[in-house]
Design an enzyme around this catalytic site. Sequence first.
Site, PDB file in Angstrom:
ATOM      1  N   LYS A 122       0.823  -1.216   0.000  1.00 25.96           N
ATOM      2  CA  LYS A 122       0.000   0.000   0.000  1.00 25.96           C
ATOM      3  C   LYS A 122       0.853   1.259   0.000  1.00 25.96           C
ATOM      4  O   LYS A 122       0.481   2.258  -0.616  1.00 25.96           O
ATOM      5  CB  LYS A 122      -0.941   0.006   1.214  1.00 25.96           C
ATOM      6  CG  LYS A 122      -2.116  -0.927   1.058  1.00 25.96           C
ATOM      7  CD  LYS A 122      -3.162  -0.672   2.115  1.00 25.96           C
ATOM      8  CE  LYS A 122      -4.371  -1.584   1.942  1.00 25.96           C
ATOM      9  NZ  LYS A 122      -5.261  -1.589   3.092  1.00 25.96           N
ATOM     10  N   LYS A 205      -4.799  -9.241  -7.038  1.00 22.60           N
ATOM     11  CA  LYS A 205      -6.056  -9.394  -6.304  1.00 22.60           C
ATOM     12  C   LYS A 205      -7.122  -8.432  -6.826  1.00 22.60           C
ATOM     13  O   LYS A 205      -6.809  -7.302  -7.167  1.00 22.60           O
ATOM     14  CB  LYS A 205      -5.708  -9.047  -4.841  1.00 22.60           C
ATOM     15  CG  LYS A 205      -6.700  -9.367  -3.812  1.00 22.60           C
ATOM     16  CD  LYS A 205      -6.156  -8.977  -2.435  1.00 22.60           C
ATOM     17  CE  LYS A 205      -6.143  -7.481  -2.207  1.00 22.60           C
ATOM     18  NZ  LYS A 205      -5.908  -7.058  -0.835  1.00 22.60           N
ATOM     19  N   LYS A 208     -10.689  -2.726  -4.536  1.00 25.95           N
ATOM     20  CA  LYS A 208     -11.399  -1.454  -4.718  1.00 25.95           C
ATOM     21  C   LYS A 208     -10.478  -0.410  -5.326  1.00 25.95           C
ATOM     22  O   LYS A 208     -10.930   0.530  -5.958  1.00 25.95           O
ATOM     23  CB  LYS A 208     -11.822  -0.900  -3.348  1.00 25.95           C
ATOM     24  CG  LYS A 208     -12.880  -1.667  -2.644  1.00 25.95           C
ATOM     25  CD  LYS A 208     -13.041  -1.159  -1.208  1.00 25.95           C
ATOM     26  CE  LYS A 208     -13.720  -2.197  -0.347  1.00 25.95           C
ATOM     27  NZ  LYS A 208     -13.664  -1.962   1.068  1.00 25.95           N
TER      28      LYS A 208
HETATM   29  P1  TYM Z   1     -11.070  -4.997   3.302  1.00 22.57           P
HETATM   30  O1  TYM Z   1     -12.057  -3.888   3.512  1.00 22.57           O
HETATM   31  O2  TYM Z   1      -9.940  -4.774   2.370  1.00 22.57           O
HETATM   32  O3  TYM Z   1     -11.796  -6.295   2.844  1.00 22.57           O
HETATM   33  C1  TYM Z   1     -12.902  -6.831   3.561  1.00 22.57           C
HETATM   34  C2  TYM Z   1     -12.876  -8.341   3.478  1.00 22.57           C
HETATM   35  O4  TYM Z   1     -12.882  -8.751   2.111  1.00 22.57           O
HETATM   36  C3  TYM Z   1     -11.813  -9.655   1.878  1.00 22.57           C
HETATM   37  N1  TYM Z   1     -11.308  -9.446   0.507  1.00 22.57           N
HETATM   38  C4  TYM Z   1     -11.144 -10.424  -0.382  1.00 22.57           C
HETATM   39  N2  TYM Z   1     -11.373 -11.755  -0.313  1.00 22.57           N
HETATM   40  C5  TYM Z   1     -11.115 -12.488  -1.430  1.00 22.57           C
HETATM   41  N3  TYM Z   1     -10.641 -11.948  -2.584  1.00 22.57           N
HETATM   42  C6  TYM Z   1     -10.395 -10.634  -2.684  1.00 22.57           C
HETATM   43  N4  TYM Z   1      -9.959 -10.119  -3.830  1.00 22.57           N
HETATM   44  C7  TYM Z   1     -10.657  -9.802  -1.553  1.00 22.57           C
HETATM   45  N5  TYM Z   1     -10.524  -8.469  -1.320  1.00 22.57           N
HETATM   46  C8  TYM Z   1     -10.935  -8.275  -0.049  1.00 22.57           C
HETATM   47  C9  TYM Z   1     -10.745  -9.286   2.907  1.00 22.57           C
HETATM   48  O5  TYM Z   1      -9.893 -10.375   3.149  1.00 22.57           O
HETATM   49  C10 TYM Z   1     -11.604  -8.931   4.104  1.00 22.57           C
HETATM   50  O6  TYM Z   1     -11.936 -10.087   4.832  1.00 22.57           O
HETATM   51  N6  TYM Z   1      -8.103  -4.909   7.230  1.00 22.57           N
HETATM   52  C11 TYM Z   1      -9.376  -5.368   6.799  1.00 22.57           C
HETATM   53  C12 TYM Z   1     -10.555  -4.841   7.627  1.00 22.57           C
HETATM   54  C13 TYM Z   1     -10.442  -5.071   9.102  1.00 22.57           C
HETATM   55  C14 TYM Z   1     -10.599  -6.326   9.761  1.00 22.57           C
HETATM   56  C15 TYM Z   1     -10.445  -6.039  11.144  1.00 22.57           C
HETATM   57  C16 TYM Z   1     -10.840  -7.617   9.312  1.00 22.57           C
HETATM   58  C17 TYM Z   1     -10.215  -4.136  10.062  1.00 22.57           C
HETATM   59  N7  TYM Z   1     -10.224  -4.710  11.282  1.00 22.57           N
HETATM   60  C18 TYM Z   1     -10.543  -7.056  12.097  1.00 22.57           C
HETATM   61  C19 TYM Z   1     -10.923  -8.633  10.279  1.00 22.57           C
HETATM   62  C20 TYM Z   1     -10.779  -8.334  11.645  1.00 22.57           C
HETATM   63  C21 TYM Z   1      -9.580  -4.893   5.377  1.00 22.57           C
HETATM   64  O7  TYM Z   1      -8.986  -3.938   4.944  1.00 22.57           O
HETATM   65  O8  TYM Z   1     -10.516  -5.507   4.709  1.00 22.57           O
END
Ligand code: TYM
Length: 355
Positions: A122, A205, A208
């Site tokens: 990032k 991947k 967004k």
């Molecule tokens: P975020 O907002 O990027 O994504 C949310 C969830 O979607 C999953 N994900 C994917 N799974 C499969 N293929 C993909 N291309 C893909 N893109 C996203 C992510 O693995 C996630 O589960 N850091 C985290 C948010 C967070 C969090 C937490 C998660 C903050 N605190 C505590 C678990 C526990 C994030 O940025 O997710």
Amino acid sequence: MNSSTAQIPAGKGRIFSGIQPTGNLHLGNYLGAIRNWVALQHDFESIYCIVDLHAITVQQDPAQLRKSTREVAASLIASGISTEQSILFTQSCVPQHSELAWVFNCVTRLGWLNRMTQFKEKAGKNRENASVGLYSYPILMAADILTYKATHVPVGEDQKQHLELTRDIAQAFNSIYKKDVFPLPKPQIFGAATRVMSLRDGGVKMSKSDVSDNSRINLTDNPDIIMQKIRKAKTDPDALPSEIAGLSGRLEASNLIGIYAALADCRVEDVLFDFGGRGFGDFKPVLADLAVAKLSPIGDEMRYLLKNPDDIDSILTRGAEKASNIARPILAEVRDIVGFLGLSTDQMIKLNQDH
Ligand code: TYM
């Protein structure tokens, strides 16, 4: 209990997971995380959080952040998160997350953070210019989970390293203070699409932040757009194989087959059995129909829910109250253990309740 929930002993777990309100949710979020959240909520105490504090680790437009927060809430409800069965709320409304994150900042070693690959991706080349928040992002994640002493965390594959760090932080805290305060939460990464890849490049991947909207299917895309994106998805000239071994080195083919299997709730082997020997010209229209059938009702419901933003705000407020009720005594316990002098635990709980 269905097969996806079979990994956690019934009644033995509290689930926590989070999602960023930074734009449209996409098929990767849905298949990697949200669908599993929906499945798990029936059998376990589930807490789902829209992580706006994490969102501001990169600059956000305040009006857009508010809008995206409501949109993500609407998408989650439209996808099947029950606000009766689960707790759904925004992170910044429960200050205990930030408070525990500070305590964890003082437990986490710099060397542990330096290993985090997502920060490197990032921050890119201009690392010196990245915010400190982006660097300590995974510490706040650990705090999110452990503010509730959650035991299981359903996420996509990309969050695995962050969850390993969460376990290290929990273990370090317990060992420094010689008390078994925090559980070591287990990642729940399951389904046929734990890492959904870009439709334009099977090596990266689906995300967004990809500049090309054609790289992802958004939960808000209408049927024509979904069809068009799948039609344009990158593939190779060969026919589909009949066996998994035949997918080796064929990133785009593997991705599309994985997406199909996840949407159809079947095994990759079954998809190959049906489509082996046939070309993408046959496969893509069937995949597109399936994607439209599964996703467009979510987009429709989301648009419907967004007509009443006040209702969404009330749902999130109720969720924040429920989350706070769990978080407050846990943070009071942490303050006592760390040695903060001040109010007694009971007084602190009362003070927080009164304000
Ligand atoms: P975020 O907002 O990027 O994504 C949310 C969830 O979607 C999953 N994900 C994917 N799974 C499969 N293929 C993909 N291309 C893909 N893109 C996203 C992510 O693995 C996630 O589960 N850091 C985290 C948010 C967070 C969090 C937490 C998660 C903050 N605190 C505590 C678990 C526990 C994030 O940025 O997710």
